[in-house]
Scaffold this active site. Structure first.
Site, mmCIF file in Angstrom:
data_model
loop_
_atom_site.group_PDB
_atom_site.id
_atom_site.type_symbol
_atom_site.label_atom_id
_atom_site.label_comp_id
_atom_site.label_asym_id
_atom_site.label_seq_id
_atom_site.Cartn_x
_atom_site.Cartn_y
_atom_site.Cartn_z
ATOM 1 N N ARG A 1 0.839 -1.105 -0.205
ATOM 2 C CA ARG A 1 -0.119 -0.006 -0.179
ATOM 3 C C ARG A 1 1.031 1.160 0.427
ATOM 4 N NH1 ARG A 1 -1.621 1.823 4.474
ATOM 5 N NH2 ARG A 1 -1.946 -0.683 5.049
ATOM 6 N N TYR B 1 -16.928 16.717 -14.715
ATOM 7 C CA TYR B 1 -17.449 15.545 -14.825
ATOM 8 C C TYR B 1 -18.462 15.310 -13.327
ATOM 9 C CZ TYR B 1 -17.016 10.321 -14.179
ATOM 10 O OH TYR B 1 -17.118 8.799 -14.324
ATOM 11 N N ASP C 1 -8.143 19.335 -13.540
ATOM 12 C CA ASP C 1 -8.731 17.641 -14.315
ATOM 13 C C ASP C 1 -7.474 17.705 -15.409
ATOM 14 O OD1 ASP C 1 -9.608 15.243 -15.268
ATOM 15 O OD2 ASP C 1 -11.337 15.253 -14.150
ATOM 16 N N LYS D 1 -9.408 6.561 -18.668
ATOM 17 C CA LYS D 1 -10.030 6.860 -20.332
ATOM 18 C C LYS D 1 -8.371 6.722 -21.274
ATOM 19 C CE LYS D 1 -13.438 8.031 -17.974
ATOM 20 N NZ LYS D 1 -13.539 9.561 -16.869
HETATM 21 C C1 LIG Z 1 -13.949 9.503 -16.204
HETATM 22 C C2 LIG Z 1 -12.939 10.639 -15.120
HETATM 23 C C3 LIG Z 1 -12.965 11.305 -13.861
HETATM 24 C C4 LIG Z 1 -13.476 9.859 -13.596
HETATM 25 O O1 LIG Z 1 -12.701 8.762 -12.831
HETATM 26 P P1 LIG Z 1 -12.863 7.465 -12.471
HETATM 27 O O2 LIG Z 1 -11.800 6.574 -13.663
HETATM 28 O O3 LIG Z 1 -14.040 6.856 -13.324
HETATM 29 O O4 LIG Z 1 -12.848 7.364 -11.072
HETATM 30 C C5 LIG Z 1 -13.108 12.017 -14.140
HETATM 31 N N1 LIG Z 1 -12.873 13.308 -14.526
HETATM 32 C C6 LIG Z 1 -12.913 13.335 -15.470
HETATM 33 C C7 LIG Z 1 -12.516 14.141 -16.692
HETATM 34 C C8 LIG Z 1 -13.262 12.309 -16.081
HETATM 35 O O5 LIG Z 1 -13.726 12.135 -17.456
#
Ligand SMILES: *Cc1c(COP(=O)(O)O)cnc(C)c1O
Length: 379
Positions: free
Chosen positions: A46, A98, A170, A195
């Site tokens: 961890r 998001y 982000d 993604k």
């Molecule tokens: C999908 C997404 C998230 C969340 O990520 P997860 O891996 O699904 O928890 C956060 N910000 C953006 C812009 C996203 O597209």
């Protein structure tokens, strides 16, 4: 080193003990300590794991940061970053983050006494006006999801610095291939690595990256304390996907440009949202801070044409949530990814019920064009 070379040779590209060119998956939960009370490199997975460390160094390298941290999801990364702060702290947040981040803020973080003001991040006056005595950070996405609005990272970071605030970006939609927020003045970058970074729709993962030693120490402490870490198998799969990020992005961009061109010139399409379109509101800022414009496109059909019929009529492009994978995915945010946001709030931030969001994949360009065209022809 240039970006594509960093993807292959950056981070910890080979196993330091054997020279294996693919970093092995170290599944051990614990590591033998040679002496009592020494300072071993590895003690418990961890806290730190060699396979995870490899992918963490890689994201730090390609985001121009000094430290990277891998989490079980993008949401876990975002939650851990917000855990840097305490009850009573106030945040200025973009008004079309998001859907899951919106939920995290409103249903989880508010319970712990964090407070938020949402603003249109493209309007610097609104950003500045929302700052209070207890504000600690500004949090936003650019391009945003799903309207692909562009905020000026350097300008927002400069406002934050003037007021002694942290800037958190982000960078999921842009990817480090197209945009490096830390180099533009941000303090922390977060990613849903689920993604484009993973890139194959086969894992869920997240990152936080910083170039500030103090923040790095605090995030490391929180990553270990909260424990929402990425396991070694997924760490390996993620670094495997990231090696081809540059190669994939170039095809994503080519295909996206072809589809934007098709949509812009089809009179059944009322509006196209794409940062690389010179007619798009954020185009000038996008051109300044991004090297390319990504492969996310949103659009609206002409009044009276049924978006449900369109998305269901596609044969190659799949109706699915998520984005950034090799396969093209299409969705309607109001009923899918952004369904958890109350309708009036959605509409106020410009997300119409009929808006369609397309993540352009790596299929052959002519097949994609043909598919979108036959979908439009069914209307
Ligand atoms: C999908 C997404 C998230 C969340 O990520 P997860 O891996 O699904 O928890 C956060 N910000 C953006 C812009 C996203 O597209």
């Amino acid at each position: 080193m240039k970006f594509d070379t960093k993807l292959i040779h950056g981070g910890m590209s080979e196993d330091p003990t054997t020279g294996a060119v693919s970093m092995p998956i170290y599944r051990a939960s614990t590591f033998h300590q040679k002496v009592l009370g020494g300072q071993p490199d590895w003690e418990y997975s961890r806290t730190g794991n060699p396979t995870r460390a490899a992918v963490e160094q890689l994201i730090a390298d390609i985001e121009q940061g000094t430290a990277g941290f891998a989490f079980a999801s993008g949401s876990a990364a975002i939650h851990t970053v917000f855990s840097l702060f305490k009850a009573g702290d106030h945040f200025v947040v973009g008004n079309d983050v998001y859907g899951g981040t919106f939920r995290l803020i409103n249903k989880v973080l508010k319970k712990f006494g964090l407070t938020f003001t949402t603003v249109d991040m493209t309007d610097l006056k609104q950003v500045e006006a929302a700052i209070q005595d207890d504000t600690v950070a500004i949090y936003f996405e650019t391009p945003t999801n799903p309207l692909l609005k562009i905020s000026d990272i350097a300008a927002v970071s400069a406002i934050a610095k003037q007021h002694g605030l942290k800037t958190i970006v982000d960078n999921t939609f842009a990817t480090p291939y197209n945009q490096n927020p830390l180099a533009l003045g941000a303090d922390i970058v977060v990613h849903s690595a689920t993604k484009y970074l993973g890139g194959h729709s086969d894992l869920v993962a997240g990152f936080a990256v910083t170039n500030d030693d103090q923040l790095a120490e605090e995030i490391a402490f929180l990553q270990n304390s909260i424990g929402a870490v990425l396991g070694p198998d997924d760490s390996w799969l993620l670094q495997r996907g990231m090696k081809t990020l540059g190669a994939r992005m170039r095809v994503h961009h080519e295909n996206a440009a072809a589809i934007v061109n098709l949509l812009k010139h089809d009179d059944r399409v009322a509006k196209v949202y794409y940062p690389g379109d010179p007619d798009f509101d954020g185009y000038e800022i996008a051109k300044k801070q991004m090297t390319h414009f990504g492969a996310m496109i949103s659009f609206e059909l002409r009044d009276g044409l049924d978006p449900k019929k369109f998305v269901e009529g596609l044969k190659i492009v799949s109706l699915a949530e998520s984005l950034g994978g090799v396969e093209s995915l299409i969705e309607i945010p109001s009923v899918m990814t952004h369904g958890s946001i109350p309708r009036e709030i959605r509409l106020a931030s410009g997300i119409k019920d009929e808006l369609i969001r397309l993540s352009v994949g790596l299929e052959d360009e002519t097949d994609l064009i043909e598919d979108v065209q036959q979908g439009l022809n069914q209307l």
